[in-house]
Design an enzyme around this catalytic site. Structure first.
Site, PDB file in Angstrom:
ATOM      1  N   ASN A  35       0.858  -1.183   0.000  1.00 21.40           N
ATOM      2  CA  ASN A  35       0.000   0.000   0.000  1.00 21.40           C
ATOM      3  C   ASN A  35       0.895   1.233   0.000  1.00 21.40           C
ATOM      4  O   ASN A  35       2.103   1.152   0.257  1.00 21.40           O
ATOM      5  CB  ASN A  35      -0.936  -0.007   1.211  1.00 21.40           C
ATOM      6  CG  ASN A  35      -0.184  -0.037   2.527  1.00 21.40           C
ATOM      7  OD1 ASN A  35       0.804  -0.753   2.678  1.00 21.40           O
ATOM      8  ND2 ASN A  35      -0.643   0.732   3.498  1.00 21.40           N
ATOM      9  N   HIS A  36       0.323   2.402  -0.291  1.00 17.36           N
ATOM     10  CA  HIS A  36       1.145   3.610  -0.481  1.00 17.36           C
ATOM     11  C   HIS A  36       0.588   4.724   0.393  1.00 17.36           C
ATOM     12  O   HIS A  36      -0.456   5.304   0.091  1.00 17.36           O
ATOM     13  CB  HIS A  36       1.101   4.014  -1.953  1.00 17.36           C
ATOM     14  CG  HIS A  36       2.287   4.811  -2.399  1.00 17.36           C
ATOM     15  ND1 HIS A  36       3.332   5.136  -1.564  1.00 17.36           N
ATOM     16  CD2 HIS A  36       2.598   5.359  -3.616  1.00 17.36           C
ATOM     17  CE1 HIS A  36       4.233   5.830  -2.240  1.00 17.36           C
ATOM     18  NE2 HIS A  36       3.808   5.981  -3.479  1.00 17.36           N
ATOM     19  N   VAL A  37       1.289   5.030   1.494  1.00 15.53           N
ATOM     20  CA  VAL A  37       0.754   5.998   2.447  1.00 15.53           C
ATOM     21  C   VAL A  37       1.653   7.205   2.678  1.00 15.53           C
ATOM     22  O   VAL A  37       1.225   8.172   3.321  1.00 15.53           O
ATOM     23  CB  VAL A  37       0.456   5.320   3.808  1.00 15.53           C
ATOM     24  CG1 VAL A  37      -0.679   4.317   3.681  1.00 15.53           C
ATOM     25  CG2 VAL A  37       1.706   4.658   4.388  1.00 15.53           C
ATOM     26  N   ASP A  41       7.744   5.553   1.716  1.00 18.30           N
ATOM     27  CA  ASP A  41       7.422   4.128   1.583  1.00 18.30           C
ATOM     28  C   ASP A  41       8.502   3.377   0.818  1.00 18.30           C
ATOM     29  O   ASP A  41       8.928   2.289   1.222  1.00 18.30           O
ATOM     30  CB  ASP A  41       6.075   3.948   0.877  1.00 18.30           C
ATOM     31  CG  ASP A  41       4.908   4.427   1.722  1.00 18.30           C
ATOM     32  OD1 ASP A  41       5.110   4.647   2.925  1.00 18.30           O
ATOM     33  OD2 ASP A  41       3.806   4.592   1.173  1.00 18.30           O
ATOM     34  N   GLU A 105      -1.781   1.366  -6.138  1.00 16.79           N
ATOM     35  CA  GLU A 105      -2.627   2.562  -6.076  1.00 16.79           C
ATOM     36  C   GLU A 105      -2.098   3.679  -6.966  1.00 16.79           C
ATOM     37  O   GLU A 105      -2.842   4.595  -7.328  1.00 16.79           O
ATOM     38  CB  GLU A 105      -2.724   3.055  -4.629  1.00 16.79           C
ATOM     39  CG  GLU A 105      -3.432   2.085  -3.702  1.00 16.79           C
ATOM     40  CD  GLU A 105      -3.199   2.409  -2.246  1.00 16.79           C
ATOM     41  OE1 GLU A 105      -4.058   3.087  -1.650  1.00 16.79           O
ATOM     42  OE2 GLU A 105      -2.159   1.987  -1.694  1.00 16.79           O
TER      43      GLU A 105
END
Length: 719
Positions: A35-37, A41, A105
């Site tokens: 996931n990309h937050v 990252d 994403e």
């Protein structure tokens, strides 16, 4: 050397922890899908994964000046999603044995939830035959390198956790066109990403989840408001929670089921969290069920004490309940302040500084809440939910819906209703959103006005409630709404169309049952199909059991983390009946729940509800859904109420009895509508009985037990 320096620096500053089986990354064809937050990252993955992968970086990012500095740490290739050759290059890299990292994403999350998943990442996985290894990054979204400013309380050095999930494979979907195969591969990867989020959800209690929300969103963030129009912050809610939890100890024992008969108000939230923090199990009493229904609930759950409010009983004209239900002790919240001692105040003050110590020892799998079924088919049953099941359902909702701390929920469904409890209270509180609790969903003029006045962005209710809100609302009342969700009953086409025409808003229909805490499936903006109730939530397994006479569909059975611990029945008070269901081979399997609903899945996994298994009539050998009969009647007479029952018939086995509040409804009008809309003539009842008012349960649903008892009685007794 530079690589080692940065790894040690990040390990000290962010206390980075890596969990999971790293051997999953050692294969020949590996595609890593995190996931990309945040902006860090890629650095985190490069520093702490046990392999040196190639990162697919979108060309708009790879051309930035700072990427030249990162080249010594990160091996990356530019990715232009508009050019097919870029995708083919990634496929070749995977086939050559290079571990490849793709952020499906495509951009950093601006909601904290999963964003749109690009089809290209799924296509790379399917085309290359790669082993897909999902990685969940937790904590980096709280840094100042995320894009969640204003949505979470950002910190300089929060703890960061990298979860390596079990590997999986994504086969190339079967479809005639490449574009369709690519799209299906993207949907399959989206499902993998959602399941990954569910796999790493926190294992905690309801009280611990409240503390986690306070940490994540800030103690000073407003979280709950009621008709007093004085918002409570997380800090204030915690203070009330500690106060109530401390005082409840004087009237109950740890592990005891305690009745709560309270309105939608901020203090009710504090009572719920306060009770569970001290090991009491709140039983949410349905005050609209009447003395008979409440007596069944009290017996089934072995309730000795009910906590309520004098003001609530006064305004709701409910004083007859404590007067008649004398088998329990009634405690009034207004009286509790007099019981507060200096020792209590010191205890509360100390635990405001160390709130985790306020919780008695308990496990997430233990009972946390008791809800009661409507009793539409018999005595109300106590549905025992654990901390785990309730919080799993909240996490499932958060996984598919992009609720944020900027949202404001309007919650008018009562807290004794599972829909009102989970979606109307727990979800906003644990998402950082603010919720406005209103005591009645029946105030059709007031609720729209409050939605407008409080700038609400999320509204949910039954089809009946939403239809009435729309009729009485000004076209501008709902200008801020971005989610309108219907559940608990079938969404009527007239309601859907009214919302679209008057407000330009799409009503999203969902499906749930109390035993599943309650949401099972729901349409969301990223995956919606009219006429369905959405797809089964991530983390759940579903299967259909064949039903004789029904060719298309079957009886829905479910298994997952949001399934109840079991039933409490009047016949066996206090004895927990764990969920179990009979499979297609006739064997009883523990952990499965049989919903009793007949459904079908379309080719894309969307669920279509066809009716209750108990609400089918077998007429001349054919199965006829009673719900279809009621929808037929609504099509002819949309402003009236209709309910169907079954009676014995000597020639056809069973026959239909339609109870209606429309005195002018005729079989001829029903036949004409049925022929026009392709409804079989067997679904048109010959026995139509007029009632001034249908018998209703407290939930607003028809009382089918009473209607069934009327089937063989003379019509004049109830007309």
């Amino acid at each position: 050397m530079l690589f080692g320096f940065f790894r040690n620096l990040f390990r000290v500053l962010y206390r980075v922890r890596v969990t999971g089986d790293a051997r999953a990354l050692q294969g020949e064809r590996i595609l890593i899908t995190p996931n990309h937050v945040s902006f860090i990252d890629g650095i985190l993955l490069a520093l702490f994964l046990p392999v040196r992968p190639v990162f697919a970086v979108y060309s708009s990012i790879s051309q930035q000046w700072y990427m030249r500095w990162l080249k010594s740490l990160i091996d990356f290739v530019p990715l232009d999603p508009t050019k097919p050759m870029a995708i083919k290059h990634l496929v070749r890299l995977v086939e050559q044995g290079r571990p490849v990292v793709i952020f499906p994403e495509g951009r950093i999350s601006v909601s904290g939830s999963l964003m749109k998943i690009y089809d290209g990442a799924g296509f790379v996985a399917a085309k290359s035959g790669a082993t897909v290894v999902p990685v969940r990054i937790e904590g980096a979204e709280l840094t100042h390198f995320s894009r969640l400013k204003g949505l979470v309380k950002q910190r300089f050095f929060p703890r960061i956790h990298l979860h390596i999930l079990p590997p999986t494979h994504l086969p190339m979907p079967e479809a005639p066109r490449a574009r369709e195969r690519r799209k299906l591969a993207g949907e399959m990867l989206h499902q993998i990403m959602m399941e990954a989020r569910m796999a790493v959800r926190p294992r905690e209690t309801l009280y611990e989840s409240l503390l986690a929300a306070q940490y994540r969103y800030g103690a000073g963030k407003n979280c709950v408001e009621d008709i007093n129009f004085t918002p409570d912050t997380y800090r204030k809610l915690l203070t009330k929670t500690l106060f109530v939890g401390r005082i409840l100890e004087k009237y109950s024992a740890q592990g005891e089921n305690i009745g709560l008969m309270l309105p939608n108000a901020a203090i009710s939230a504090a009572v719920i969290f306060g009770a569970v923090s001290r090991g009491r199990i709140p039983a949410m009493m349905n005050y609209t069920a009447g003395v008979k229904g409440l007596t069944s609930a009290i017996t089934a759950a072995e309730i000795k004490t009910v906590f309520t409010s004098r003001q609530f009983l006064e305004k709701g004209k409910l004083w007859h309940l404590p007067e008649q239900l004398t088998q329990v002790r009634w405690i009034y919240l207004e009286d509790l302040k007099a019981d507060v001692t200096l020792a209590d105040k010191l205890w509360i003050f100390a635990h405001l500084l160390m709130p985790r110590l306020a919780q008695v020892k308990q496990r997430p799998e233990e009972a946390a809440m008791i809800l009661f079924t409507s009793g539409s088919e018999g005595h109300p049953k106590g549905v025992v939910h654990s901390h785990k099941s309730l919080l799993a359902n909240v996490e499932q909702i958060k996984t598919i819906a992009d609720f944020t701390a900027n949202d404001r929920f309007m919650s008018a469904l009562p807290l004794f209703h599972s829909f009102g409890l989970t979606v109307g209270l727990l979800t906003p509180l644990l998402t950082g959103a603010e919720v406005f609790l209103y005591p009645s969903p029946l105030h059709y003029r007031i609720v729209p006005e409050l939605v407008y006045d409080r700038n609400c962005t999320v509204l949910f209710g039954t089809s009946t409630f939403l239809g009435n809100y729309a009729r009485f609302a000004n076209p501008y009342d709902f200008y801020r709404l971005r989610y309108v969700v219907a559940g608990a009953e079938k969404l009527q086409d007239s309601t859907r169309q009214l919302w679209q025409d008057k407000f330009g808003l799409r009503v999203l229909e969902g499906y749930g049952v109390t035993e599943c805490a309650p949401v099972v499936s729901i349409n969301v903006p990223m995956a919606a199909k009219p006429g369905t109730v959405g797809r089964i939530l991530p983390g759940m397994d579903a299967r259909l059991l064949a039903v004789p006479g029904i060719d298309d569909g079957g009886r829905l059975q479910l298994k997952g983390p949001n399934i109840m611990n079991g039933y409490l029945r009047v016949e066996k008070p206090g004895v927990l009946e764990a969920p179990a269901a009979e499979n297609a081979l006739g064997d009883v399997e523990q952990g499965w729940y049989d919903t009793g609903d007949i459904v079908r899945f379309d080719e894309n996994g969307f669920v279509q509800i066809q009716g209750r298994a108990k609400r089918f009539a077998k007429i001349a050998g054919e199965m006829v859904s009673l719900e279809m009969v009621e929808q037929l009647a609504l099509g002819v007479s949309p402003d009236k109420m209709h309910a169907t029952a079954i009676k014995s018939d000597a020639s056809k086995g069973e026959a239909l009895v339609l109870f209606t509040t429309d005195g002018e409804l005729t079989r001829e009008s029903l036949l004409q509508y049925a022929r026009t809309h392709g409804i079989p003539e067997l679904a048109v009842p010959r026995d139509i009985r007029y009632l001034k008012q249908l018998p209703l349960l407290g939930s607003g649903k028809p009382d089918f037990v009473t209607l069934k008892s009327w089937v063989d009685e003379p019509e004049k007794q109830h007309a």
